[in-house]
Design an enzyme around this catalytic site. Structure first.
Site, mmCIF file in Angstrom:
data_model
loop_
_atom_site.group_PDB
_atom_site.id
_atom_site.type_symbol
_atom_site.label_atom_id
_atom_site.label_comp_id
_atom_site.label_asym_id
_atom_site.label_seq_id
_atom_site.Cartn_x
_atom_site.Cartn_y
_atom_site.Cartn_z
ATOM 1 N N ASP A 78 35.831 8.604 49.704
ATOM 2 C CA ASP A 78 36.853 7.530 49.938
ATOM 3 C C ASP A 78 36.910 6.668 50.902
ATOM 4 O OD1 ASP A 78 38.085 8.826 47.405
ATOM 5 O OD2 ASP A 78 39.164 10.212 48.588
ATOM 6 N N GLY A 79 36.430 7.238 52.209
ATOM 7 C CA GLY A 79 36.122 6.544 53.481
ATOM 8 C C GLY A 79 35.078 5.456 53.392
ATOM 9 N N ARG A 137 36.101 21.224 56.103
ATOM 10 C CA ARG A 137 37.236 20.720 57.286
ATOM 11 C C ARG A 137 38.589 20.486 56.622
ATOM 12 N NH1 ARG A 137 34.585 16.026 55.881
ATOM 13 N NH2 ARG A 137 35.713 14.141 56.005
HETATM 14 N N1 LIG Z 1 25.735 6.060 58.739
HETATM 15 C C1 LIG Z 1 26.815 6.128 59.287
HETATM 16 N N2 LIG Z 1 27.056 6.976 60.318
HETATM 17 C C2 LIG Z 1 28.542 7.383 60.326
HETATM 18 N N3 LIG Z 1 29.616 7.040 59.758
HETATM 19 C C3 LIG Z 1 29.390 6.532 58.646
HETATM 20 C C4 LIG Z 1 28.037 5.847 58.333
HETATM 21 N N4 LIG Z 1 28.259 5.179 57.178
HETATM 22 C C5 LIG Z 1 29.606 5.339 56.831
HETATM 23 N N5 LIG Z 1 30.339 6.046 57.681
HETATM 24 C C6 LIG Z 1 31.707 6.242 57.794
HETATM 25 O O1 LIG Z 1 31.928 7.627 57.437
HETATM 26 C C7 LIG Z 1 33.291 7.798 56.755
HETATM 27 C C8 LIG Z 1 33.361 9.001 55.922
HETATM 28 O O2 LIG Z 1 32.419 8.510 54.967
HETATM 29 P P1 LIG Z 1 32.567 9.171 53.392
HETATM 30 O O3 LIG Z 1 33.982 8.748 53.156
HETATM 31 O O4 LIG Z 1 31.606 8.733 52.823
HETATM 32 O O5 LIG Z 1 32.850 10.771 53.341
HETATM 33 P P2 LIG Z 1 33.817 12.093 53.674
HETATM 34 O O6 LIG Z 1 34.882 11.495 54.727
HETATM 35 O O7 LIG Z 1 33.240 13.123 53.769
HETATM 36 O O8 LIG Z 1 34.480 11.965 52.177
HETATM 37 P P3 LIG Z 1 36.194 11.575 51.710
HETATM 38 O O9 LIG Z 1 36.387 10.114 52.343
HETATM 39 O O10 LIG Z 1 36.137 11.617 50.223
HETATM 40 O O11 LIG Z 1 36.989 12.514 52.095
HETATM 41 C C9 LIG Z 1 33.602 6.485 56.457
HETATM 42 O O12 LIG Z 1 34.849 5.911 56.888
HETATM 43 C C10 LIG Z 1 32.399 5.560 56.780
HETATM 44 O O13 LIG Z 1 32.981 4.324 57.519
HETATM 45 C C1 LIG Z 2 48.284 26.750 48.761
HETATM 46 C C2 LIG Z 2 47.533 25.799 47.626
HETATM 47 C C3 LIG Z 2 47.855 24.371 48.211
HETATM 48 C C4 LIG Z 2 47.084 23.593 47.346
HETATM 49 C C5 LIG Z 2 47.463 21.907 47.688
HETATM 50 C C6 LIG Z 2 46.639 21.137 46.971
HETATM 51 C C7 LIG Z 2 47.151 19.633 47.431
HETATM 52 C C8 LIG Z 2 45.999 18.773 47.284
HETATM 53 C C9 LIG Z 2 46.304 17.311 47.235
HETATM 54 C C10 LIG Z 2 45.196 16.681 47.772
HETATM 55 C C11 LIG Z 2 45.415 15.316 47.715
HETATM 56 C C12 LIG Z 2 44.279 14.433 48.228
HETATM 57 C C13 LIG Z 2 44.776 12.984 48.104
HETATM 58 C C14 LIG Z 2 43.469 12.131 48.493
HETATM 59 C C15 LIG Z 2 43.662 11.719 49.910
HETATM 60 C C16 LIG Z 2 42.448 10.931 50.292
HETATM 61 O O1 LIG Z 2 42.433 9.524 50.482
HETATM 62 C C17 LIG Z 2 41.850 11.603 51.470
HETATM 63 C C18 LIG Z 2 40.202 11.054 51.895
HETATM 64 O O2 LIG Z 2 39.303 11.370 51.125
HETATM 65 N N1 LIG Z 2 41.675 12.954 51.756
HETATM 66 C C19 LIG Z 2 42.292 13.684 52.481
HETATM 67 C C20 LIG Z 2 42.294 15.107 52.146
HETATM 68 O O3 LIG Z 2 43.159 13.125 53.009
#
Ligand SMILES: Nc1ncnc2c1ncn2[C@@H]1O[C@H](COP(=O)(O)OP(=O)(O)OP(=O)(O)O)[C@@H](O)[C@H]1O
Ligand SMILES: CCCCCCCCCCCCC/C=C/[C@@H](O)[C@H](CO)NC(C)=O
Ligand SMILES: [Ca+2]
Length: 467
Positions: free
Chosen positions: A120-121, A233
């Site tokens: 998502d990031g 995490r």
């Molecule tokens: N080469 C890079 N090194 C470090 N950070 C990076 C690089 N390329 C992108 N990023 C940053 O890494 C952050 C996290 O990336 P990404 O969203 O792909 O993974 P995630 O955080 O594990 O997944 P999610 O967002 O689904 O929780 C993004 O906000 C992006 O700005």
């Molecule tokens: C004891 C059981 C508890 C279960 C709770 C489940 C709730 C999970 C809902 C997750 C919703 C996540 C929404 C998404 C957010 C994203 O934008 C963000 C970036 O990837 N993720 C998080 C985790 O902030």
């Protein structure tokens, strides 16, 4: 024996739980001329599909999720793109904001779409690059919270390789790189609402999934220090944040989304071809025809709520993800021009746990006396702390030692603000002003398909076929 001629057709085969796979069938024939006629006709039909991309710009985050982005792209996606004669320019990012900055420099107009491989990031980065570039090229000041933004018609494709992949899951129905690649290849198009977030007439960020203060903000802040743990995490920080049970005082003001149809408590969800999103599309087209980009929203009908909150969540879409397949607001719409504002007031740990558990089962997570949900087009939030600071009620002691807890002056516990989680990125300011921009951008997706065979039904139909 007569010489045989053949051609192979590759096609999309639907699997269970919204999964798509590439399948093929080879046609044989003795007549070479007939064989050529068929391939020619098929090529011409494909040429007529104008929504299919021919040239894509691809950004890969090699460090997202389980650090598999590059492998996923090379092994699962690139071979499909080449099979579909899609040419690509691939950038493997070297640092955060690489993709975003790059989108301000390259000639984006020569591409039919931009693909991000990550979570998502990473999607958020690409979206900021594209929307920001469109506004810059059109002379629109993003710092003006009232500005009507220019729609971005260059579609974004998401190849999921992150930790939550909520945007991919909520718009496709599954977090699966091959399925997403096939949606890109066949040229699907799903418009998406985008919220702009401002503080004091300064642009902070755009959001398409979750803007969360309190619980989800605290999880994100804690989890950022533990990136080395990968997707785990969020579980670790989730448990820690749940146990800390912090609540935050503040004021929310919102404008209800009156023009949109439906309510957050509806039982029907947003699905492919959703009629509610279609109505909003029509309204938007009429509005643009009448007022052009000059359309301004009225200042009437603000509702104000003060309180102590465990979580304030504003979602532009359901926010379904593998952890919560129905999401934070199951009836939220991808493209209706509104967000669902969910307020979880201070309650016991046990009640909050009951609320969280309902994200994972079929029970209604809004059916609690301490949870309120509103469909909104704009909202503002100010924390108690910044209200106090702004109204100049700080005494010297507070200035020197920080804020003391008002409920327990003797305990000296610090009141601190939470952090906003904006699609998985933290915001620097707690006081924010949010506005939903209807269908500001487009994805290579089609929303979640109805009547898709679920696991049980699929197994049953397989058994029937075999019998
Ligand atoms: N080469 C890079 N090194 C470090 N950070 C990076 C690089 N390329 C992108 N990023 C940053 O890494 C952050 C996290 O990336 P990404 O969203 O792909 O993974 P995630 O955080 O594990 O997944 P999610 O967002 O689904 O929780 C993004 O906000 C992006 O700005
Ligand atoms: C004891 C059981 C508890 C279960 C709770 C489940 C709730 C999970 C809902 C997750 C919703 C996540 C929404 C998404 C957010 C994203 O934008 C963000 C970036 O990837 N993720 C998080 C985790 O902030
Ligand atoms: Ca919406």
């Amino acid at each position: 024996m007569a010489k045989l001629h053949a051609f192979t057709v590759y096609y999309v085969k639907r699997g269970r739980n919204h999964r798509w796979r590439c399948s093929d069938v080879t046609f044989w024939c003795v007549d070479e001329h007939l064989c050529n006629q068929w391939t020619q006709a098929l090529k011409e039909l494909l040429e007529m599909q104008k929504s299919r991309p021919k040239q894509l710009l691809v950004y890969i985050n090699p460090y997202g999720g389980k650090r598999q982005g590059k492998r996923i792209y090379e092994q699962k996606v690139a071979p499909l793109f080449s099979l579909a004669s899609i040419s690509t320019d691939v950038v493997i990012t070297e640092h955060a904001n690489h993709a975003k900055d790059n989108l301000f420099e390259v000639n984006i107009y020569k591409y039919d779409g931009v693909v991000c491989v990550g979570g998502d990031g990473m999607f958020s980065e690409v979206m900021h690059g594209l929307i920001g570039r469109m506004q810059k090229d059109s002379g629109i000041d993003q710092n003006n919270p009232k500005a009507s933004l220019v729609q971005c018609n260059i579609r974004i494709g998401i190849i999921p390789a992150g930790s939550t992949d909520c945007i991919c899951y909520s718009t496709v129905g599954i977090s699966d790189p091959v399925t997403s690649a096939l949606h890109i290849i066949i040229g699907d198009c799903q418009p998406l609402d985008v919220s702009s977030v401002h503080h004091n007439n300064t642009f902070l960020k755009y959001s398409v999934s979750l803007l969360g203060y309190g619980f989800y903000g605290d999880i994100l802040k804690d989890s950022e220090k533990k990136r080395w743990m990968g997707p785990m995490r969020y579980d670790y920080s989730g448990l820690k944040t749940f146990l800390s049970h912090h609540y935050y005082e503040g004021t929310i003001a919102y404008q209800p989304a009156k023009q949109t149809h439906g309510s957050p408590r509806d039982k029907e969800s947003c699905r492919t071809g959703c009629y509610i999103c279609k109505k909003s599309e029509k309204q938007l087209a009429e509005q643009t025809k009448e007022h052009g980009l000059k359309h301004e929203e009225g200042e009437e009908d603000w509702k104000v709520i003060k309180g102590k909150f465990l979580a304030i969540n504003a979602v532009n879409m359901s926010c379904a993800c593998p952890r919560s397949p129905k999401g934070l607001s199951p009836a939220a719409h991808l493209a209706d021009g509104s967000a669902d504002l969910i307020l979880v007031r201070k309650c016991s740990r046990f009640d909050f746990l009951r609320y969280l558990v309902r994200h994972t089962n079929q029970d209604d997570q809004f059916d609690f006396p301490f949870v309120d949900v509103y469909r909104v087009k704009r909202f503002q939030f100010t924390s108690k702390l910044s209200e106090d600071n702004e109204s100049n009620v700080m005494d010297i002691g507070k200035k020197r030692f920080g804020q003391f807890c008002r409920d327990h002056p003797a305990c000296c516990c610090n009141i601190v603000n939470s952090t906003w989680n904006c699609d998985g990125e933290t915001l620097d300011s707690s006081a924010i002003e949010v506005r939903v921009h209807c269908q500001l951008m487009k994805l290579f997706a089609r929303g979640i398909e109805e009547n898709c065979k679920d696991e049980a039904a699929y197994s049953q139909s397989r058994i029937e076929q075999l019998l």
